[in-house]
Enzyme design. Sequence first.
Site, PDB file in Angstrom:
ATOM      1  N   SER A 258       0.838  -1.199   0.000  1.00  0.00           N
ATOM      2  CA  SER A 258       0.000   0.000   0.000  1.00  0.00           C
ATOM      3  C   SER A 258       0.871   1.246   0.000  1.00  0.00           C
ATOM      4  CB  SER A 258      -0.973  -0.017   1.171  1.00  0.00           C
ATOM      5  OG  SER A 258      -0.293  -0.167   2.387  1.00  0.00           O
ATOM      6  N   LYS A 259       1.590   1.452   1.099  1.00  0.00           N
ATOM      7  CA  LYS A 259       2.481   2.618   1.142  1.00  0.00           C
ATOM      8  C   LYS A 259       3.920   2.156   0.960  1.00  0.00           C
ATOM      9  CE  LYS A 259      -0.140   5.937   3.671  1.00  0.00           C
ATOM     10  NZ  LYS A 259      -1.427   5.286   3.894  1.00  0.00           N
ATOM     11  N   ARG A 260       4.811   3.130   0.673  1.00  0.00           N
ATOM     12  CA  ARG A 260       6.211   2.717   0.502  1.00  0.00           C
ATOM     13  C   ARG A 260       6.742   2.168   1.822  1.00  0.00           C
ATOM     14  NH1 ARG A 260       9.625   8.342   0.210  1.00  0.00           N
ATOM     15  NH2 ARG A 260       9.082   8.936   2.301  1.00  0.00           N
TER      16      ARG A 260
END
Length: 491
Positions: A258-260
Amino acid sequence: MSVRVRFAPSPTGQLHVGGLRTALYNYLFARQHGGTFVLRIEDTDRKRFVDGATEKLIESTKWAGLTYDEGPHAGGEYGPYVQSERLHLYKQYVDQLLEEGKAYYAFDTPEDLKAAREKAIEQNLSDRRYKRDEMNNSLTWSEEKVKAWIDEGNPYVIRLQVPDDREEYVIQDTVRGEVKFHNTQVDDQVLLKADGFPTYHMACIVDDHLMGITHVIRGEEWLPSTAKHVLLYEMFGWEPPQWVHLPLLYNTDGSKMSKRKKIKGELVHVNVEDYQELNYQPEALINFLALLGWNPGDEREFFLLEDLVKEFSLGRVNKSGAIFDVAKFKWLNEQHLRHLDNTALAAAVKPHLEAADYNISSDAYLEQVVELMRERISFSVDLVEAGKYFFEDPQEYDKKTVKKRWKAQSAELAKEFAEKLEALETFNGESIEAALRSLAEEKEVGAGQLIHPTRLAVSGVGGGPGLFEMLETLGQETCVRRLRKAADELG
Ligand code: GLU
């Protein structure tokens, strides 16, 4: 019926690689069926709206090589293609549901809803949905009270009235086959929010219908919502599109992408723009994303976009999650870089060399350089370091190489070799090699005594492409100058 598919991102930030994968699969499916690929901007969630995000995501898909047939910037007969410009349409269909008793006004506050949910949990009910007949809505209030409330300008939403007598919802999905959802999994979804905007669910099905979308190809995270969508299609008496839910993307550590995130010390980015900034080739990203959820049925891994249009099939999309392996992405990047011809490769590296202020004498020269260096770089930007000496005289000499290769007699030999090179009438790989070998014989030294110090003298480093071709490319004057300079400086 001709194929019409859409990519329907929400402009909430940068384009996620998962979003580009969805866009790509839609694009490939459209192109291989001579169909239409639509861009629709789903901007009904005003809290998450980010100014400029639409332009950015159009830019990112364009960089990746995907083109839309219809969309906010491309036009088309089914516009407008931005949901905030279609509010009148959603209102009209919500009104229809209200009139037909398939939707209702609801006035509950967030606290009311929270209390109802807590009560259900307390009572340990398997059905955690609130009981609509215990809440504040147009089903429990009198008509006058509802009218007065609305006329006074108080907030309200409009909810879908999910039928109570329904057991389950069955979805036929191209990838997953038959998928069933129990009635208790489908709640009275808000269709129209207090700010007058529709929710995603309402806007999405109205638009997919009005825009004649034949296949909804999207991420698996939307699969549970599909039950509501199917119900809405039924309520309107519309024929639903074919559902195609693409597998989720996972990191190599098994987490959802989803996010880095830092994995084994390396930051794994999730936005297309980040990979663009890291100098990945767009063709490599497309190839990599194509393989995240689809495979050609054999061992092949290298695909250009035009090959994918021919080879791709929804039938070969996997059910199981796909793993975003940066090491594989890097490998593909190298393959795509090497696949470019000299002209295209020169064009790819040129902006980086210019940014480094290198003096590029001509495009023809740059093409010779990339021909020599193509096997030695993994990213276009790598040539800045690896090929520095093609554009400027070495300012220093690699210490380890000096220690290993520069011997007592090297300066003398370098000077003599410079002399020989200066005297050459034809300066090419062959004549350079002949000159080197005859000098080695004359001086009774092995060719290596000349080869290694010469490389160090002209490039400043110990490795590189074949020496004679390298010298030819650098040119007579440069080689002679650098040999003499190194002889002076290294002594
Ligand atoms: N707007 C949704 C998203 O951001 C689209 C989901 C769909 O394709 O139906 O992913």
